[in-house]
Design an enzyme around this catalytic site. Structure first.
Site, PDB file in Angstrom:
ATOM      1  N   ASP A  99      16.349  35.634 -14.767  1.00 29.63           N
ATOM      2  CA  ASP A  99      15.300  35.862 -13.770  1.00 29.63           C
ATOM      3  C   ASP A  99      14.802  37.339 -13.604  1.00 29.63           C
ATOM      4  O   ASP A  99      14.921  37.908 -14.842  1.00 29.63           O
ATOM      5  CB  ASP A  99      15.970  35.560 -12.222  1.00 29.63           C
ATOM      6  CG  ASP A  99      15.098  35.590 -11.106  1.00 29.63           C
ATOM      7  OD1 ASP A  99      14.536  34.493 -10.748  1.00 29.63           O
ATOM      8  OD2 ASP A  99      15.303  36.298 -10.168  1.00 29.63           O
ATOM      9  N   TYR A 203       9.611  42.274  -6.340  1.00 28.60           N
ATOM     10  CA  TYR A 203       8.238  41.653  -6.499  1.00 28.60           C
ATOM     11  C   TYR A 203       7.281  42.806  -6.347  1.00 28.60           C
ATOM     12  O   TYR A 203       6.167  42.577  -6.906  1.00 28.60           O
ATOM     13  CB  TYR A 203       8.206  40.556  -5.274  1.00 28.60           C
ATOM     14  CG  TYR A 203       9.249  39.216  -5.714  1.00 28.60           C
ATOM     15  CD1 TYR A 203       9.027  38.197  -6.204  1.00 28.60           C
ATOM     16  CD2 TYR A 203      10.463  39.717  -5.112  1.00 28.60           C
ATOM     17  CE1 TYR A 203      10.024  37.354  -6.633  1.00 28.60           C
ATOM     18  CE2 TYR A 203      11.696  38.757  -5.168  1.00 28.60           C
ATOM     19  CZ  TYR A 203      10.973  37.450  -6.146  1.00 28.60           C
ATOM     20  OH  TYR A 203      12.218  36.365  -6.076  1.00 28.60           O
ATOM     21  N   HIS A 260      15.970  26.110 -12.481  1.00 26.58           N
ATOM     22  CA  HIS A 260      15.882  27.442 -12.686  1.00 26.58           C
ATOM     23  C   HIS A 260      17.178  28.321 -12.704  1.00 26.58           C
ATOM     24  O   HIS A 260      17.428  29.327 -13.189  1.00 26.58           O
ATOM     25  CB  HIS A 260      15.078  28.114 -11.517  1.00 26.58           C
ATOM     26  CG  HIS A 260      15.066  29.688 -11.547  1.00 26.58           C
ATOM     27  ND1 HIS A 260      14.370  30.532 -12.506  1.00 26.58           N
ATOM     28  CD2 HIS A 260      15.650  30.633 -10.457  1.00 26.58           C
ATOM     29  CE1 HIS A 260      14.573  31.635 -12.225  1.00 26.58           C
ATOM     30  NE2 HIS A 260      15.109  31.950 -10.989  1.00 26.58           N
TER      31      HIS A 260
END
Length: 279
Positions: A99, A203, A260
């Site tokens: 990730d 982000y 994921h």
């Protein structure tokens, strides 16, 4: 539970928590969000007889402190470099990241190609690879949502178990792949003061990450492995497609019955792949 040693290192801009285990060639494991070093616990158990493992909590996450700034992945990679060279005392190592940890691992390898022997990127695309965006053109809706100033904090604070719980339940191949103990651990660190702000900054700094990676120009020469989960929210072949645009030599593995959360869904498969690739 994996028998690891816990440490804290005072770095230039933060105090970093990290764990170590095992013996052998150095292997650095970098976690994603909203996790911590803890996501690697089963992988560490499977690799500790062959590698000296260093698994830090990245800037602002886990039990590492939460500065106001510095959440571009180049700066976070510099944190890890400072930890490894000035505190742990290693000069050459392999690195694997899942990730956001995968994007940090790429930045670390790109900036220190003489030091990084191997790079493994697990279920993430690399910002700046020329694709439209790493949020899959809106499919990963939370990327855009978390880049919105202030609103996510207002809506999620006090409801972290609902928000993060949705991802833990839905982003894996099985809804129970993140164990209750792991959920409790991740909520422990993500409900402390500043945790949401720091996590969402990963982000919000993607635009800078794109610029930093584009500015590097040539592909990296570090031997690289792209790993994707085959099912559901796993990125599958997208990881290899992205990494091949950024690195000269890329092996690829797509893991079945895996979404994921690869290190926690298929630790045995991942550890076996790491052993073969790093060898």
């Amino acid at each position: 539970m994996t028998n690891v040693e816990h440490h804290y290192a005072q770095l230039s801009e933060l105090k970093m928590h990290y764990v170590t285990a095992g013996q052998g060639k150095p292997l650095v494991l970098l976690h994603g969000y909203p996790q911590s070093w803890y996501c690697w616990r089963e992988v560490i158990e499977l690799l500790k007889d062959d590698y000296y493992i260093i698994a830090p909590d990245l800037r602002g996450l886990g039990d590492t402190t939460r500065p106001w700034s510095g959440y571009d992945k180049k700066t976070i990679a510099a944190d890890v470099w400072e930890l490894l060279t000035e505190h742990v005392g290693i000069e050459h190592f392999a690195v694997a990241g899942h990730d956001w940890g995968g994007t940090v691992a790429f930045a670390l390898a790109a900036d220190h190609q003489d030091a990084v022997t191997h790079l493994a990127v697990v279920d993430v695309a690399i910002p700046g690879d020329g694709q439209p965006n790493i949020g899959q053109a809106g499919r990963r809706w939370h990327h855009t949502f978390l880049q919105t100033p202030d609103l996510p904090e207002a809506l999620i604070e006090g409801r972290e178990h609902h928000y993060f719980g949705w991802f833990f339940t839905n982003y894996g191949y099985r809804p129970d792949c993140i164990t209750p103990d792991a959920v409790e651990e991740y909520l422990r660190t993500n409900t402390t003061p500043g945790a949401l702000r720091a996590g969402f900054a990963y982000y919000r700094m993607v635009g800078q990450d794109v610029k930093d990676n584009e500015a590097r120009g040539a592909k990296i020469t570090v031997p690289s492995l792209a790993v994707g989960g085959a099912n559901g929210w796993g990125r599958g072949p997208e990881v290899g497609k992205s990494l091949r645009l950024m690195a000269e030599t890329v092996d690829e593995l797509i893991i079945d019955e895996c979404g994921h959360w690869v290190p926690e869904e298929q630790p045995e498969v991942l550890a076996k792949a790491f052993k073969e690739f790093f060898a």
